[in-house]
Design a protein around this motif. Sequence first.
Motif: not given
Length: 133
Positions: A12-17, A54-59
């Motif tokens: 999911d995170l990869m999709g956003h990032h 890495g900040d995207d992971a936190i978001r």
Amino acid sequence: METVSLPDDLMDLMGHHGHLCFGVLTGYKACKYAVEIIGVSENMKAVTENGSCGDDAIRVILNCTEENGRLTQKKGRQQSWSFYNPDEEEGIQLTLNPHLLSQLPADKDQAIRFILELPGNLLFMVESFSPDM
Ligand SMILES: [Zn+2]
């Protein structure tokens, strides 16, 4: 060739990032490790030093964003992520273990697996964190 199977929330995170990189993966691990140590609350806040992928992971993983006031980015000397739950006045700062980079496998898939499987206590140095410092 063996492909690395990734957890759903990481997909999911990869999709956003947009891609899977060292930065987003270490941010993901930092979120997971922080929750393991201090738990997660609705008001959890995060402070990142030297903002990166890495900040995207936190978001995405913790829903801490600049917009909702739960993510602060600042400049610093090192790559670190701090997390705290204001209700409990408990926080930790995670700094990437500087010795780790030299141990990373050259192959990208192997490097991803290595990071994914590495326990948080080997990946990060942990210090207590107080937002008023
Ligand atoms: Zn990235």
